[in-house]
Design an enzyme around this catalytic site. Sequence first.
Site, PDB file in Angstrom:
ATOM      1  CE  LYS A 258      -7.579  -2.062   6.123  1.00  0.00           C
ATOM      2  NZ  LYS A 258      -7.637  -0.587   6.107  1.00  0.00           N
TER       3      LYS A 258
ATOM      4  CG  ASP B 170     -10.878  -0.529   4.511  1.00  0.00           C
ATOM      5  OD1 ASP B 170     -11.159  -1.019   5.603  1.00  0.00           O
ATOM      6  OD2 ASP B 170      -9.786   0.065   4.320  1.00  0.00           O
TER       7      ASP B 170
ATOM      8  CD  GLU C  82      -9.397  -0.645   0.356  1.00  0.00           C
ATOM      9  OE1 GLU C  82      -8.701  -1.434  -0.311  1.00  0.00           O
ATOM     10  OE2 GLU C  82      -9.135  -0.348   1.524  1.00  0.00           O
TER      11      GLU C  82
ATOM     12  CB  SER D 239      -0.879  -0.041   1.261  1.00  0.00           C
ATOM     13  OG  SER D 239      -1.667   1.114   1.329  1.00  0.00           O
TER      14      SER D 239
ATOM     15  CE  LYS E 207      -5.046   0.075   0.506  1.00  0.00           C
ATOM     16  NZ  LYS E 207      -5.999  -0.669   1.346  1.00  0.00           N
TER      17      LYS E 207
ATOM     18  CG  ASP F 137      -7.913   2.764   0.173  1.00  0.00           C
ATOM     19  OD1 ASP F 137      -9.093   3.187   0.181  1.00  0.00           O
ATOM     20  OD2 ASP F 137      -7.357   2.307   1.192  1.00  0.00           O
TER      21      ASP F 137
ATOM     22  CE  LYS G 184      -4.169   3.780   1.974  1.00  0.00           C
ATOM     23  NZ  LYS G 184      -5.429   3.400   2.638  1.00  0.00           N
TER      24      LYS G 184
ATOM     25  N   GLY H 164      -4.153  -4.057   5.709  1.00  0.00           N
ATOM     26  CA  GLY H 164      -3.222  -3.788   6.800  1.00  0.00           C
ATOM     27  C   GLY H 164      -3.532  -2.470   7.473  1.00  0.00           C
TER      28      GLY H 164
HETATM   29 MG   LIG Z   1      -8.728   1.230   2.747  1.00  0.00          MG
END
Ligand SMILES: [Mg+2]
Length: 389
Positions: free
Chosen positions: A278, A254, A229, A150, A176, A204, A178, A306
Amino acid sequence: MPNPDDHLPDADLAPLHRITLREIRLPLVEPFVISSGREDERRILLLTLRDADGVEAWSECVAMATPNYSPETIDSCWQMIRQHVAPRVLGKELASPQAVHAALQPAFRGHWMAKAAVEMGCWGLAAERQGVSLAGLLGGTRERIEVGISLGIQPSSDHLCRKVEGALEAGYRKVKIKIRPGRDLDDLRQACRVAGSGSHLMADANSAYSLSDIPHLRQFDDLGLMMIEQPLAWDDLRQHGELQRQLITPICLDESITDVAKAADMVALGSGRIINIKPGRVGGLSSSLEIHDLCRRLDVAVWCGGMLESGIGRAYNVALASLPGFTLPGDVSPSARYWSQDIVTPEWTMDDTGHVQVPFDRPGIGVEVDVERIEQLTVRSEVLDVASQ
Ligand SMILES: [Mg+2]
């Protein structure tokens, strides 16, 4: 009603006698930036659980310092564990981690991360008591799991491209990225160019968009990303359904999924096609197993996300990600990705094909906890025991 096909692990417990809370501060190798905040140093709440027979296990609370991902924080969790979680479990005859999960539900709303820290520790204890690996106890079947990385929001697109390139060269199976408004499409387009396509990339948004962004978000469909996400509000399902109906890219939820009922609602409302599980966010491993089993039955892909965990929290994630329904790479990066030195030995490592080994051959959580280092890093601690209740 449990489905007869679901996996129901057989794990037994003795009454808990003591829970020790500790806060450590672990400096991150580099700051981690998402649409709603930034972490430079990780404040981590660690727990040690000791039962009536003297068996011990470590666990980790995943709450952050600020309520920007979830309403919970490390400080709210500390207080909730002391005032409401510990009194329900210390000295009580709770025969299994599932019984611990059940004992934390009646008239006790939310506070999933506080509950999970104790419930997950009970799974660690059960594995220790039975001399089996946590992954084996949970019903894990994969000896090695695919690893994703991530990447926080980078200072520039060039920085991002170099990170994406480095991650793919290192073997990561999923990257991933952000995003936030203003740092999304261009960043993603350039990342896709570096990666050759979007097939190993996902975005995400951590709830940074609204339905008025639909025309903008539809442009993401050209990129062929694995998923996007949580683009909309952190607790929303309905609007995500409206968005998913207009997107080709699968939505992964999420923040919105806090228990198996929410997962069922996601499917019923068409709010997404993938779930990032998670365990800390959903109240622990019993709840994670319920979501996993439901998704497997309904053919919904899941993967394990995570929360900038230390090696202790990572151990629980690796064990969970070894279950058969976790068909997409998990964010279980090696220790060195976040920490110059982890608090477990051996540290978590990834091979050059992007896999982490699941320690089925070791009892308990599968790594040794470096107690001496934890003591050096501890800034406060508190012991909760049967006598104090
Ligand atoms: Mg997320």
